[in-house]
Design a protein around this motif. Structure first.
Motif, PDB file in Angstrom:
ATOM      1  N   CYS A   1       0.879  -1.395   0.164  1.00  0.00           N
ATOM      2  CA  CYS A   1      -0.119  -0.136   0.037  1.00  0.00           C
ATOM      3  C   CYS A   1       0.836   1.144  -0.075  1.00  0.00           C
ATOM      4  O   CYS A   1       0.459   2.298  -0.648  1.00  0.00           O
ATOM      5  CB  CYS A   1      -1.029  -0.080   1.339  1.00  0.00           C
ATOM      6  SG  CYS A   1      -2.276  -1.355   1.093  1.00  0.00           S
ATOM      7  N   LYS A   2       2.068   1.152   0.695  1.00  0.00           N
ATOM      8  CA  LYS A   2       3.023   2.513   0.717  1.00  0.00           C
ATOM      9  C   LYS A   2       3.577   2.695  -0.735  1.00  0.00           C
ATOM     10  O   LYS A   2       3.485   3.674  -1.357  1.00  0.00           O
ATOM     11  CB  LYS A   2       3.912   2.304   1.382  1.00  0.00           C
ATOM     12  CG  LYS A   2       3.762   2.338   2.901  1.00  0.00           C
ATOM     13  CD  LYS A   2       5.038   2.181   3.859  1.00  0.00           C
ATOM     14  CE  LYS A   2       5.074   2.601   5.040  1.00  0.00           C
ATOM     15  NZ  LYS A   2       6.127   2.564   6.158  1.00  0.00           N
ATOM     16  N   SER A   3       3.684   1.633  -1.581  1.00  0.00           N
ATOM     17  CA  SER A   3       4.292   1.646  -2.760  1.00  0.00           C
ATOM     18  C   SER A   3       3.018   2.446  -3.695  1.00  0.00           C
ATOM     19  O   SER A   3       3.425   3.100  -4.734  1.00  0.00           O
ATOM     20  CB  SER A   3       4.719   0.377  -3.392  1.00  0.00           C
ATOM     21  OG  SER A   3       4.881   0.365  -4.800  1.00  0.00           O
TER      22      SER A   3
ATOM     23  N   THR B   1       0.430   4.194  -2.909  1.00  0.00           N
ATOM     24  CA  THR B   1       0.008   5.503  -2.469  1.00  0.00           C
ATOM     25  C   THR B   1       1.195   6.260  -2.980  1.00  0.00           C
ATOM     26  O   THR B   1       1.035   7.623  -3.305  1.00  0.00           O
ATOM     27  CB  THR B   1      -0.136   5.794  -0.900  1.00  0.00           C
ATOM     28  OG1 THR B   1       1.105   5.342  -0.217  1.00  0.00           O
ATOM     29  CG2 THR B   1      -1.296   4.962  -0.478  1.00  0.00           C
ATOM     30  N   ALA B   2       2.601   6.106  -2.828  1.00  0.00           N
ATOM     31  CA  ALA B   2       3.770   7.017  -3.487  1.00  0.00           C
ATOM     32  C   ALA B   2       3.504   6.753  -4.942  1.00  0.00           C
ATOM     33  O   ALA B   2       3.717   8.000  -5.446  1.00  0.00           O
ATOM     34  CB  ALA B   2       5.013   6.094  -3.147  1.00  0.00           C
ATOM     35  N   GLU B   3       3.031   5.954  -5.735  1.00  0.00           N
ATOM     36  CA  GLU B   3       2.889   6.006  -7.369  1.00  0.00           C
ATOM     37  C   GLU B   3       1.775   6.817  -7.569  1.00  0.00           C
ATOM     38  O   GLU B   3       1.973   7.482  -8.612  1.00  0.00           O
ATOM     39  CB  GLU B   3       2.799   4.727  -7.701  1.00  0.00           C
ATOM     40  CG  GLU B   3       4.057   3.780  -7.786  1.00  0.00           C
ATOM     41  CD  GLU B   3       3.866   2.427  -8.207  1.00  0.00           C
ATOM     42  OE1 GLU B   3       3.083   2.351  -9.265  1.00  0.00           O
ATOM     43  OE2 GLU B   3       4.343   1.372  -7.672  1.00  0.00           O
ATOM     44  N   ASP B   4       0.745   6.872  -6.688  1.00  0.00           N
ATOM     45  CA  ASP B   4      -0.394   7.549  -7.220  1.00  0.00           C
ATOM     46  C   ASP B   4      -1.024   8.224  -5.999  1.00  0.00           C
ATOM     47  O   ASP B   4      -2.035   7.346  -5.430  1.00  0.00           O
ATOM     48  CB  ASP B   4      -1.437   7.025  -8.109  1.00  0.00           C
ATOM     49  CG  ASP B   4      -2.614   7.839  -8.594  1.00  0.00           C
ATOM     50  OD1 ASP B   4      -2.387   9.241  -8.151  1.00  0.00           O
ATOM     51  OD2 ASP B   4      -3.567   7.514  -9.285  1.00  0.00           O
ATOM     52  N   PRO B   5      -0.565   9.307  -5.234  1.00  0.00           N
ATOM     53  CA  PRO B   5      -1.014   9.737  -3.801  1.00  0.00           C
ATOM     54  C   PRO B   5      -2.567  10.434  -3.952  1.00  0.00           C
ATOM     55  O   PRO B   5      -3.128  10.434  -3.070  1.00  0.00           O
ATOM     56  CB  PRO B   5       0.055  10.815  -3.557  1.00  0.00           C
ATOM     57  CG  PRO B   5       0.516  11.397  -4.921  1.00  0.00           C
ATOM     58  CD  PRO B   5       0.493  10.121  -5.738  1.00  0.00           C
TER      59      PRO B   5
ATOM     60  N   TRP C   1      -5.205   4.706   0.162  1.00  0.00           N
ATOM     61  CA  TRP C   1      -4.946   5.429   1.643  1.00  0.00           C
ATOM     62  C   TRP C   1      -5.731   4.636   2.396  1.00  0.00           C
ATOM     63  O   TRP C   1      -5.641   4.190   3.452  1.00  0.00           O
ATOM     64  CB  TRP C   1      -5.148   6.934   1.311  1.00  0.00           C
ATOM     65  CG  TRP C   1      -3.875   7.671   0.844  1.00  0.00           C
ATOM     66  CD1 TRP C   1      -4.388   8.615  -0.266  1.00  0.00           C
ATOM     67  CD2 TRP C   1      -2.879   8.088   1.169  1.00  0.00           C
ATOM     68  NE1 TRP C   1      -3.174   9.261  -0.886  1.00  0.00           N
ATOM     69  CE2 TRP C   1      -2.209   8.939   0.251  1.00  0.00           C
ATOM     70  CE3 TRP C   1      -2.146   7.632   2.366  1.00  0.00           C
ATOM     71  CZ2 TRP C   1      -0.825   9.329   0.551  1.00  0.00           C
ATOM     72  CZ3 TRP C   1      -0.654   8.045   2.306  1.00  0.00           C
ATOM     73  CH2 TRP C   1      -0.165   9.233   1.377  1.00  0.00           C
TER      74      TRP C   1
ATOM     75  N   THR D   1      -0.580   8.393   8.990  1.00  0.00           N
ATOM     76  CA  THR D   1      -0.838   8.286   7.508  1.00  0.00           C
ATOM     77  C   THR D   1      -2.317   9.265   7.081  1.00  0.00           C
ATOM     78  O   THR D   1      -2.250   9.594   5.756  1.00  0.00           O
ATOM     79  CB  THR D   1      -1.159   6.673   7.187  1.00  0.00           C
ATOM     80  OG1 THR D   1      -0.013   6.185   7.453  1.00  0.00           O
ATOM     81  CG2 THR D   1      -1.450   6.744   5.570  1.00  0.00           C
TER      82      THR D   1
ATOM     83  N   LYS E   1      -1.019  12.342   6.234  1.00  0.00           N
ATOM     84  CA  LYS E   1      -0.259  12.328   4.820  1.00  0.00           C
ATOM     85  C   LYS E   1      -1.398  12.402   3.735  1.00  0.00           C
ATOM     86  O   LYS E   1      -1.247  13.110   2.836  1.00  0.00           O
ATOM     87  CB  LYS E   1       0.576  11.272   4.697  1.00  0.00           C
ATOM     88  CG  LYS E   1       1.721  11.369   5.655  1.00  0.00           C
ATOM     89  CD  LYS E   1       2.420  10.162   5.567  1.00  0.00           C
ATOM     90  CE  LYS E   1       3.780   9.975   6.494  1.00  0.00           C
ATOM     91  NZ  LYS E   1       4.754   8.871   6.307  1.00  0.00           N
TER      92      LYS E   1
ATOM     93  N   ALA F   1      -2.060  15.498   0.962  1.00  0.00           N
ATOM     94  CA  ALA F   1      -1.761  15.269  -0.684  1.00  0.00           C
ATOM     95  C   ALA F   1      -3.208  15.705  -1.138  1.00  0.00           C
ATOM     96  O   ALA F   1      -2.886  16.063  -2.471  1.00  0.00           O
ATOM     97  CB  ALA F   1      -1.635  13.673  -0.869  1.00  0.00           C
TER      98      ALA F   1
END
Length: 497
Positions: free
Chosen positions: A228-230, A232-236, A242, A261, A264, A268
Motif C-alpha cells: 500500500c505504501k508503494s 500511494t507513493a505512485e499515485d497519492p 490510502w 498516514t 499524509k 496530498a
C-alpha cells in the motif's frame, strides 16, 4: 554461440532449467534466441508473453525475438490477435516514424515466413500465422496470452474476495502479479499499441489493489503495508489506497501510524486537488480517534452479482471524477443515470443498507454541486438522515444533515436549512470533528446570507475561521467574508463617554 541477456544483463530465470543456444537457421535470419531444456520433451502449448518484452514461451523453450522489425510485427499481430491486419498498417508499425523502403511489402513477407518458422504449430493444420490478400493474422487460443491469464486470475481473485475467502484470493492474485515483467510490449509502443498498453497497466493496478485486500484479509499486515505504501507513493491521489493503508495499520494494531498516514493522505489531497478526504477515509480517522474497535464481520456468502458495495463504489469513483480531467464525461454519466441512483438510495434504505445509502447520497450531492439537477432531492435526503439517526450512525447523520441543509437552502427553505445545519453542528461538536464543524458553519453562513442576514452570516464565518485558521475551509470563509464586505475581526463597539 553467444548468450542472450535479459533486460538488466541477467539471464531470465528459465535459463536455470536449460542451456542457451541459437537456432542455427531461424536465429541467423530473425535473431531468435531459444532456451532449450536439457530434459527434452515437446508438444507444450505456446504462451505469448507480452507483459514486458515480447516473448514466446513453451514448456521446453522461451524465444526472444531480438530483431526489431520482426518483433514489432509480432507485437502488432498479438495486440490484434485473431483479427486480420492490413499490410499497410503493418508497414506503418514496423517502420514507425521512418520512411519505409520500396521493398517494405516484400520484407514483411520475409518476416512473416521467419516468424512462422520460430512459432510452434497450432492445431491440426499447424498454421499459426495466416495470410490473405494484403493482410495477415495470428491465431491465439484462449489462455495463450499472458495478459488473458492476468485478467482471468484477477477475476478469480475478485470472486474469492467477494466470497470472503481471502486465502484463495491471495493465491490467484499472487499468481497474477508474478506474470508482470515490465512495461507491456516493452520497446514496441506505437500509436497502435498504446491503448492496449494503457488497458494492461490499469489491470495491473487492479491486481495490486486486490492483492493488498487479500494480504489484509489473511493478516499479512507487513506485506500489505509495504504494498500500500508503494501504491500511494505512485499515485497519492488514488484515495482508495490510502484507505487500504489505514486499514492495514489499524488491523496490525499500529493506531499512531494509521493516524499519521491519514494526515499524509489529507495533505496530498488538499495540496493537489484542494479537496478534503472522502467519507470512507474520514470515517476511518474518526474510528481511530475514538479508538473504537471494529465489530467482527460475519463470513460473507458468495453474492450472485456485484452487490451494493461494488455498485456504490463505482458511483463514488465517478463522482470523484466530476471535478477532474474527465469531468464532462462524468457529468454526462450522472445526467443520464441520476434517476437510477436515487432509486438505488431508496432500495438501500429498504434493505437497511444505511451506510451505502448515505455514501450514494454524497455522490449524487457532488453531481448537484457541479450543476446537476435532481428533482425531489431534499425529501429523499431527509429519509436518509432519519435512517442514519435511527441507526445511530453519527457520521452518516452529520453528512446527510449537512447535505439536506444545502438542498433546503437552494430551494429557499432557509428556516428548515437552519435546523439541519444546527443539528449537524451539534453532532460534530459532540464527536470533536472540527473539520466538519467548520464546513457546516460556512454552509450555515451562506444560508443566512441568502436571506440578507449579513451580520449573522459573518459571525458564523468568523467562528469557522477561529476553528480552522489554516485549512481550506478557512479560505472559503475568508472569501465569503470579502464578498459580504465584512472584516475577519469585527470592529470593537465604542461607548460614548
Amino acid at each position: 554461440m553467444g548468450v542472450a541477456r535479459h533486460g538488466d544483463g541477467q539471464l531470465p530465470s528459465v535459463a536455470k532449467r536449460g542451456r542457451w543456444v541459437r537456432n542455427r537457421f531461424v536465429g541467423l535470419c530473425v535473431g531468435v534466441v531459444r532456451c532449450e531444456s536439457s530434459a527434452g520433451g515437446g508438444g507444450a502449448a505456446v504462451l505469448f508473453r507480452v507483459l514486458g518484452p515480447v516473448e514466446i514461451d513453451g514448456t521446453d523453450a522461451v524465444s526472444y525475438i531480438r530483431a526489431d522489425k520482426p518483433r514489432a510485427l509480432l507485437a502488432l499481430l498479438l495486440v490484434k490477435a485473431n483479427t486480420w491486419v492490413a499490410v499497410g498498417e503493418i508497414i506503418d508499425t514496423v517502420w514507425a516514424g521512418k520512411t519505409p523502403p520500396v521493398s517494405a511489402e516484400r520484407n514483411i513477407g520475409t518476416y512473416i515466413w521467419q516468424l512462422r518458422r520460430a512459432l510452434p504449430p497450432l492445431g491440426a493444420d499447424g498454421q499459426r500465422i495466416e495470410s490473405r490478400s494484403k493482410a495477415y493474422r495470428i491465431r491465439v487460443d484462449a489462455g495463450e496470452l499472458d495478459s488473458d491469464r492476468l485478467q482471468a486470475l484477477l477475476a478469480a481473485g475478485d470472486e474469492a474476495l467477494a466470497a470472503g475467502d481471502a486465502a484463495r484470493a491471495l493465491k490467484h492474485l499472487e499468481s497474477a502479479q508474478s506474470l508482470w515483467r515490465g512495461t507491456p510490449y516493452e520497446g514496441l509502443v506505437t500509436d497502435g499499441h498504446q491503448p492496449e498498453v494503457v488497458r494492461l497497466a490499469e489491470l495491473r493496478w487492479s491486481v495490486r489493489e486486490r492483492l493488498a485486500d487479500a494480504l489484509i484479509g489473511t493478516s499479512r499486515f507487513a506485506d500489505a503495508i509495504a504494498l500500500c505504501k508503494s501504491l500511494t507513493a505512485e499515485d497519492p491521489l488514488r484515495e482508495t489506497n490510502w484507505v487500504r493503508l489505514l486499514v492495514a495499520y489499524r488491523d496490525a494494531g499500529r493506531r499512531a501510524d494509521a493516524l499519521a498516514t491519514y494526515q499524509k493522505a489529507r495533505s496530498a489531497l488538499v495540496d493537489e486537488l484542494g479537496t478534503e478526504p472522502g467519507p470512507e477515509l474520514r470515517a476511518l480517522q474518526q474510528q481511530l480517534l475514538a479508538d473504537v474497535p471494529e465489530e467482527p464481520k460475519p463470513e460473507a456468502a458468495k453474492p450472485e452479482g456485484p452487490g451494493p458495495d461494488a455498485y456504490v463504489r463505482t458511483v463514488l469513483d465517478a463522482a470523484a471524477a466530476l471535478n477532474g480531467q474527465h469531468a464532462a464525461a462524468a457529468h454526462h454519466w450522472f445526467t443520464t443515470r441520476h434517476v437510477e441512483f436515487t432509486t438505488a438510495i431508496s432500495q438501500l434504505l429498504a434493505a437497511n443498507e444505511v451506510a451505502n445509502a448515505w455514501l450514494l447520497t454524497t455522490a449524487v450531492h457532488q453531481f448537484i454541486e457541479t450543476g446537476g439537477d435532481v428533482p425531489d432531492w431534499a425529501p429523499l435526503v431527509a429519509e436518509v438522515a432519519a435512517a442514519t439517526s435511527a441507526g445511530k450512525d453519527w457520521y452518516g447523520e452529520l453528512i446527510t444533515r449537512n447535505i439536506l441543509g444545502i438542498a433546503q437552502t437552494r430551494s429557499g427553505r432557509v428556516h428548515d436549512a437552519r435546523a439541519e445545519f444546527t443539528a449537524a453542528l451539534a453532532i460534530a461538536s459532540v464527536h470533536g470533528d472540527r473539520e466538519a464543524e467548520g464546513t457546516v458553519l460556512v454552509n450555515l453562513a451562506l444560508a443566512e446570507a441568502s436571506t440578507g442576514a449579513r451580520q449573522q452570516a459573518a459571525e458564523y464565518l468568523r467562528r469557522a475561521l477561529r476553528l480552522l485558521p489554516e485549512s481550506p475551509t478557512a479560505g472559503e470563509a475568508r472569501a465569503a467574508l470579502a464578498e459580504l464586505g465584512e472584516p475577519e475581526v469585527p470592529a470593537r463597539s465604542t461607548v460614548a463617554s
